[in-house]
Design a protein around this motif. Sequence first.
Motif, PDB file in Angstrom:
ATOM      1  N   ARG A  33       4.708  12.459  -5.337  1.00 46.87           N
ATOM      2  CA  ARG A  33       5.622  11.736  -4.454  1.00 46.87           C
ATOM      3  C   ARG A  33       6.954  12.477  -4.448  1.00 46.87           C
ATOM      4  O   ARG A  33       7.492  12.810  -5.500  1.00 46.87           O
ATOM      5  CB  ARG A  33       5.803  10.307  -4.956  1.00 46.87           C
ATOM      6  CG  ARG A  33       6.651   9.476  -4.041  1.00 46.87           C
ATOM      7  CD  ARG A  33       6.445   7.992  -4.314  1.00 46.87           C
ATOM      8  NE  ARG A  33       7.164   7.214  -3.340  1.00 46.87           N
ATOM      9  CZ  ARG A  33       8.415   6.800  -3.495  1.00 46.87           C
ATOM     10  NH1 ARG A  33       9.067   7.073  -4.591  1.00 46.87           N
ATOM     11  NH2 ARG A  33       9.017   6.114  -2.559  1.00 46.87           N
TER      12      ARG A  33
ATOM     13  N   GLN B 143      11.028  12.936  -2.715  1.00 46.36           N
ATOM     14  CA  GLN B 143      12.161  12.356  -1.999  1.00 46.36           C
ATOM     15  C   GLN B 143      13.153  13.478  -1.754  1.00 46.36           C
ATOM     16  O   GLN B 143      13.118  14.516  -2.400  1.00 46.36           O
ATOM     17  CB  GLN B 143      12.806  11.218  -2.776  1.00 46.36           C
ATOM     18  CG  GLN B 143      13.571  11.636  -3.999  1.00 46.36           C
ATOM     19  CD  GLN B 143      14.229  10.455  -4.691  1.00 46.36           C
ATOM     20  OE1 GLN B 143      13.794   9.331  -4.559  1.00 46.36           O
ATOM     21  NE2 GLN B 143      15.270  10.725  -5.442  1.00 46.36           N
TER      22      GLN B 143
ATOM     23  N   THR C  91       7.134   5.171   2.237  1.00 44.73           N
ATOM     24  CA  THR C  91       6.584   6.391   1.655  1.00 44.73           C
ATOM     25  C   THR C  91       6.567   7.467   2.726  1.00 44.73           C
ATOM     26  O   THR C  91       6.674   7.172   3.914  1.00 44.73           O
ATOM     27  CB  THR C  91       5.150   6.171   1.119  1.00 44.73           C
ATOM     28  OG1 THR C  91       4.316   5.748   2.208  1.00 44.73           O
ATOM     29  CG2 THR C  91       5.118   5.138   0.016  1.00 44.73           C
TER      30      THR C  91
ATOM     31  N   GLU D 189      10.594  15.853  -6.853  1.00 45.36           N
ATOM     32  CA  GLU D 189       9.444  15.019  -7.165  1.00 45.36           C
ATOM     33  C   GLU D 189       9.929  13.765  -7.882  1.00 45.36           C
ATOM     34  O   GLU D 189      10.817  13.825  -8.729  1.00 45.36           O
ATOM     35  CB  GLU D 189       8.466  15.789  -8.055  1.00 45.36           C
ATOM     36  CG  GLU D 189       7.170  15.064  -8.248  1.00 45.36           C
ATOM     37  CD  GLU D 189       6.109  15.919  -8.902  1.00 45.36           C
ATOM     38  OE1 GLU D 189       5.120  15.339  -9.358  1.00 45.36           O
ATOM     39  OE2 GLU D 189       6.275  17.153  -8.966  1.00 45.36           O
TER      40      GLU D 189
ATOM     41  N   GLU E  69       6.407   3.189  -6.039  1.00 48.00           N
ATOM     42  CA  GLU E  69       5.474   3.275  -4.924  1.00 48.00           C
ATOM     43  C   GLU E  69       5.269   1.951  -4.200  1.00 48.00           C
ATOM     44  O   GLU E  69       4.746   1.932  -3.099  1.00 48.00           O
ATOM     45  CB  GLU E  69       4.134   3.818  -5.408  1.00 48.00           C
ATOM     46  CG  GLU E  69       4.238   5.253  -5.868  1.00 48.00           C
ATOM     47  CD  GLU E  69       2.898   5.837  -6.217  1.00 48.00           C
ATOM     48  OE1 GLU E  69       1.871   5.300  -5.794  1.00 48.00           O
ATOM     49  OE2 GLU E  69       2.887   6.834  -6.934  1.00 48.00           O
TER      50      GLU E  69
ATOM     51  N   LYS F  45       4.511  -0.742  -0.538  1.00 48.53           N
ATOM     52  CA  LYS F  45       4.201   0.430   0.271  1.00 48.53           C
ATOM     53  C   LYS F  45       4.131   0.019   1.736  1.00 48.53           C
ATOM     54  O   LYS F  45       3.400  -0.901   2.096  1.00 48.53           O
ATOM     55  CB  LYS F  45       2.864   1.021  -0.161  1.00 48.53           C
ATOM     56  CG  LYS F  45       2.517   2.291   0.565  1.00 48.53           C
ATOM     57  CD  LYS F  45       1.128   2.858   0.324  1.00 48.53           C
ATOM     58  CE  LYS F  45       0.480   2.539  -0.968  1.00 48.53           C
ATOM     59  NZ  LYS F  45      -0.835   3.159  -1.131  1.00 48.53           N
TER      60      LYS F  45
END
Length: 99
Positions: free
Chosen positions: A2, A4, A33, A59, A66, A69
């Motif tokens: 994941r 950002q 997400t 990361e 999460e 979502k």
Amino acid sequence: MRLQAKVVNKFKANEHDGRTYLPGEIYPAEGYTAEVERITFLSEIHPQYKKIYLADVQEVAGLNTEFPKHIGGGTFELSNGEKIKGKEEAIEAENALKE
């Protein structure tokens, strides 16, 4: 994995209910997400507009970030599989699950 990133140029994310991201904000916003491919595309020079929209891609560790979502149409999925309409309602419901 994941990721950002920091927003460096204003843009509208149709995949995030049309949310407008402003410079200095973090993409994706809480409750949303983004695919690695999307972040990569936005962090490279846009072929039409000749500028980047994201920088400082990092990361994100941990599973707690999460959920909820975003699954489309203003609906969010909680960590227990429940679906909730509305971002704020989903965040509150997910926080209640963690308590």
